[in-house]
Structures are given as structure tokens and as C-alpha cells.
Scaffold this active site. Sequence first.
Site, PDB file in Angstrom:
ATOM      1  N   GLY A  99     -32.411  28.065 -33.511  1.00 31.26           N
ATOM      2  CA  GLY A  99     -32.186  28.516 -34.878  1.00 31.26           C
ATOM      3  C   GLY A  99     -32.841  29.847 -35.157  1.00 31.26           C
ATOM      4  O   GLY A  99     -32.642  30.818 -34.438  1.00 31.26           O
ATOM      5  N   GLY A 100     -33.642  29.879 -36.222  1.00 31.04           N
ATOM      6  CA  GLY A 100     -34.239  31.118 -36.693  1.00 31.04           C
ATOM      7  C   GLY A 100     -33.446  31.690 -37.856  1.00 31.04           C
ATOM      8  O   GLY A 100     -32.297  31.311 -38.112  1.00 31.04           O
ATOM      9  N   TRP A 101     -34.067  32.621 -38.574  1.00 34.35           N
ATOM     10  CA  TRP A 101     -33.432  33.221 -39.744  1.00 34.35           C
ATOM     11  C   TRP A 101     -32.124  33.899 -39.338  1.00 34.35           C
ATOM     12  O   TRP A 101     -32.084  34.703 -38.407  1.00 34.35           O
ATOM     13  CB  TRP A 101     -34.373  34.230 -40.383  1.00 34.35           C
ATOM     14  CG  TRP A 101     -33.825  34.858 -41.630  1.00 34.35           C
ATOM     15  CD1 TRP A 101     -33.301  36.109 -41.758  1.00 34.35           C
ATOM     16  CD2 TRP A 101     -33.774  34.261 -42.932  1.00 34.35           C
ATOM     17  NE1 TRP A 101     -32.910  36.329 -43.063  1.00 34.35           N
ATOM     18  CE2 TRP A 101     -33.190  35.217 -43.809  1.00 34.35           C
ATOM     19  CE3 TRP A 101     -34.154  33.012 -43.449  1.00 34.35           C
ATOM     20  CZ2 TRP A 101     -32.984  34.955 -45.162  1.00 34.35           C
ATOM     21  CZ3 TRP A 101     -33.952  32.762 -44.797  1.00 34.35           C
ATOM     22  CH2 TRP A 101     -33.366  33.722 -45.643  1.00 34.35           C
ATOM     23  N   ASP A 136     -37.250  22.128 -30.461  1.00 32.78           N
ATOM     24  CA  ASP A 136     -37.755  22.475 -31.793  1.00 32.78           C
ATOM     25  C   ASP A 136     -36.571  22.999 -32.607  1.00 32.78           C
ATOM     26  O   ASP A 136     -35.895  23.936 -32.179  1.00 32.78           O
ATOM     27  CB  ASP A 136     -38.845  23.542 -31.686  1.00 32.78           C
ATOM     28  CG  ASP A 136     -39.344  24.009 -33.046  1.00 32.78           C
ATOM     29  OD1 ASP A 136     -39.894  23.169 -33.784  1.00 32.78           O
ATOM     30  OD2 ASP A 136     -39.201  25.211 -33.361  1.00 32.78           O
ATOM     31  N   TYR A 141     -31.815  27.450 -43.986  1.00 23.98           N
ATOM     32  CA  TYR A 141     -32.313  26.125 -44.327  1.00 23.98           C
ATOM     33  C   TYR A 141     -31.114  25.284 -44.723  1.00 23.98           C
ATOM     34  O   TYR A 141     -30.169  25.825 -45.317  1.00 23.98           O
ATOM     35  CB  TYR A 141     -33.315  26.208 -45.478  1.00 23.98           C
ATOM     36  CG  TYR A 141     -34.437  27.167 -45.221  1.00 23.98           C
ATOM     37  CD1 TYR A 141     -35.498  26.792 -44.388  1.00 23.98           C
ATOM     38  CD2 TYR A 141     -34.421  28.435 -45.765  1.00 23.98           C
ATOM     39  CE1 TYR A 141     -36.540  27.668 -44.151  1.00 23.98           C
ATOM     40  CE2 TYR A 141     -35.456  29.318 -45.511  1.00 23.98           C
ATOM     41  CZ  TYR A 141     -36.512  28.941 -44.702  1.00 23.98           C
ATOM     42  OH  TYR A 141     -37.528  29.816 -44.432  1.00 23.98           O
ATOM     43  N   MET A 202     -43.940  26.518 -41.996  1.00 25.21           N
ATOM     44  CA  MET A 202     -43.949  27.977 -42.043  1.00 25.21           C
ATOM     45  C   MET A 202     -44.694  28.444 -43.297  1.00 25.21           C
ATOM     46  O   MET A 202     -44.109  28.968 -44.252  1.00 25.21           O
ATOM     47  CB  MET A 202     -42.524  28.510 -41.994  1.00 25.21           C
ATOM     48  CG  MET A 202     -41.849  28.227 -40.660  1.00 25.21           C
ATOM     49  SD  MET A 202     -40.204  28.967 -40.500  1.00 25.21           S
ATOM     50  CE  MET A 202     -39.255  27.888 -41.570  1.00 25.21           C
ATOM     51  N   TYR A 204     -46.124  30.896 -44.442  1.00 23.39           N
ATOM     52  CA  TYR A 204     -46.221  32.360 -44.507  1.00 23.39           C
ATOM     53  C   TYR A 204     -44.960  32.878 -45.176  1.00 23.39           C
ATOM     54  O   TYR A 204     -44.109  32.084 -45.583  1.00 23.39           O
ATOM     55  CB  TYR A 204     -46.438  32.972 -43.122  1.00 23.39           C
ATOM     56  CG  TYR A 204     -45.698  32.322 -41.979  1.00 23.39           C
ATOM     57  CD1 TYR A 204     -44.315  32.444 -41.834  1.00 23.39           C
ATOM     58  CD2 TYR A 204     -46.384  31.582 -41.012  1.00 23.39           C
ATOM     59  CE1 TYR A 204     -43.639  31.858 -40.770  1.00 23.39           C
ATOM     60  CE2 TYR A 204     -45.722  30.989 -39.946  1.00 23.39           C
ATOM     61  CZ  TYR A 204     -44.349  31.138 -39.828  1.00 23.39           C
ATOM     62  OH  TYR A 204     -43.682  30.549 -38.775  1.00 23.39           O
ATOM     63  N   TRP A 321     -46.646  32.468 -35.652  1.00 21.96           N
ATOM     64  CA  TRP A 321     -45.541  33.386 -35.371  1.00 21.96           C
ATOM     65  C   TRP A 321     -46.123  34.794 -35.411  1.00 21.96           C
ATOM     66  O   TRP A 321     -46.664  35.205 -36.427  1.00 21.96           O
ATOM     67  CB  TRP A 321     -44.442  33.268 -36.422  1.00 21.96           C
ATOM     68  CG  TRP A 321     -43.342  34.245 -36.120  1.00 21.96           C
ATOM     69  CD1 TRP A 321     -43.303  35.568 -36.487  1.00 21.96           C
ATOM     70  CD2 TRP A 321     -42.154  33.991 -35.366  1.00 21.96           C
ATOM     71  NE1 TRP A 321     -42.162  36.147 -36.006  1.00 21.96           N
ATOM     72  CE2 TRP A 321     -41.431  35.205 -35.310  1.00 21.96           C
ATOM     73  CE3 TRP A 321     -41.627  32.860 -34.734  1.00 21.96           C
ATOM     74  CZ2 TRP A 321     -40.217  35.324 -34.654  1.00 21.96           C
ATOM     75  CZ3 TRP A 321     -40.421  32.983 -34.083  1.00 21.96           C
ATOM     76  CH2 TRP A 321     -39.724  34.204 -34.048  1.00 21.96           C
TER      77      TRP A 321
END
Length: 342
Positions: A99-101, A136, A141, A202, A204, A321
Site C-alpha cells: 500500500g502506502g499513500w 503489513d 484509507y 502512524m 505523525y 518512517w
Amino acid sequence: MIKLTPSLVLIWLIGCTCVVQGQQKAQQQTNVSKKVTVAYVTSWTSVMPDPAYITHINYAFGHVNNDFNGIRIDNESRLKSLTDLKAKYPKLKVLISIGGWGSGRFSEMAALEDNRNKFAEDCLRVINEFKLDGIDIDWEYPTSAAAKISSAPEDTQNYSLMMKAIRNKIGTSKLLTLASVADAKYVDFKTIEPLVDFVNIMTYDMGNPPNHNAGLYRSKYTGWISVDEGVTAHVKAGMPLNKLVLGIPFYGHGKNGVANFIDYKEVVKLNGFKNQWDDEAKVPFLENDKGEFVCSYESPESIAIKCSYILSRGMLGAMYWEYGGDTEDGVLRKAVYSGVNK
């Protein structure tokens, strides 16, 4: 029959005390050994992580493929170089983070049972092919299209079904974890709690100057949430503290002459700014010559306080991260490792 004299009673009490203290010390050592330090390592960097200071590597990233039924991996040779570290460090755990943004196609994959099952099968294939320790999930989202990816109102429910399919396919001997937004929204944690090993919060990206990136507690510089509030939100959502891993940024956010996204190794090279400390939020920040808050970042001092927080709340450990944002001599990663292993 032995007569218990005062001397024998004293010796017996001392012996019992030593046994109890030994058991307590062993338990303390066991508790410490169970703390995790999770480093996200990216496909686009070349620095090799030092397993002496980490327990888990999350490789960023894999993605849902274009057919919505499998995994596409960025820079496979980089992933293999990380799993090769396990030959010398057999206790090291390496997972692929999917995944990831801006990484999409989750919504379509999770919506159909056939896609979910094929995706789960490919998770197992990737684990076996690359000798990984688990998966992971970093879907940012469910139900949200903020990252300019597809979404649907059913995403949260389908997320749970996806996690169940993955767990069923990879079994209980492999790890299944996830990255979660700070406020614990988008995911049904009560449903997935039995399925997952732990959650990387996350904690942050909570604000840009003049707000903190990752303030531990609320202060006048807090944006939408603090780290402590994020942890509490996850507990209320159904995740026990011993399955929660606290996220720490190895980067800062800046403005007015400081890059919006800046690695810590570049923060320490900045000149012409004044170091300030927010004693309520327990984090540092930089001011320019006009007295303006221009950079929010993390330091060894703030990390030490965050690690004490992790231990005091009984959390599982720390995540950061990302590994490449640290200085060459590893100032931040060493602070994280020593902090959770006090």
C-alpha cells in the site's frame, strides 16, 4: 526432623527472596525482549539497515496489481537484499508492506470474495518466494478517496474480510500487521483484533508549522490530534495496548525557507534557525530570525520521552518512517532501540 532455629529461618527467607527476585528479573528481561522496533525501509533508498538496532523491517512497498487479485512489488532486488540479512541475523523479521499513500486498487480487490482469496494466495506466494516473515497492510484509507484512489462505503467491512482471508491463507506462524491513521478511523479494530499481530500507528503528519508533526501531548501547537490522543483512540476502538506500536517520524515538516518534507539528517544541517522546545508537547521545533515556527521535527530527546511513554503504557514497541531519514551514524534509530529496551 530438622529444628527451625532463627538462623535457619533467616537463611530460608533469604533463599526465597533470591528466587523471587530472580523470577522478577527474568520476567523483566522477557518483557524487554518482547518490545519491537519496526523500521520502514523503502524501495527507492539504497542504505542498508543495521539489524543490531531493529527487530522488524517493513519493506515499502508492494501494491495491489492491476487485476485486483495479486501483488506487484517495487524493486524486488532491494527486497531480496533485505531478506538476505536474515542469514546473519536469524531473529530479524522482514515483512512486505502493501500500500502506502496513493496506492490504490484495494477497494476493488477487497470488494469481491474471489479477488480477496486470490490476493491472499499471492500474499502466501510472496512470503514463500522472498522468505518473508509476514504481511503489513498499509491501505490509506478504507472509505476515503483523499489519496486520489478508489473507495466505497463498504471498504471498512471489506477490509476486515480481506484481513481474514490473508490470515486464513498465511496461517498463524506468519505475521499480519497494519499501518493505521492516528485517530483510529476507517478500520473496524474490534473485528480484526484477533486476526492481527500488532498495529503500527502512524502517529505523525499531525500538522504543519506552526503545528507539530508528532507532538506527544496537546499544546497550543497541536493540530488535529496528539500522539497520546491517537493511542487512546486505538484502545477505545478495540486494540489492546500490547498490540499497539507507536509511530515516530524520522523527518520534519517545514515552511518559510525549510522544505515541507525534510529528513532529520537534513534538519541537523540547517543554519540560521533557533532550536526551541515545547515542554507541553515534548517535542522540539525551529524558529527563524522573525520568531516564526518554521520546522517541526523529532530529536533523540523527544524520542527518549516517547519511548518512556511506550513503556509506561505497556505498548508493544516503536515503529519509524523511515530508516533512510536518519543520520549516517544512526542517532535516531539508536535512540529508539535504547529507549524501548531500558
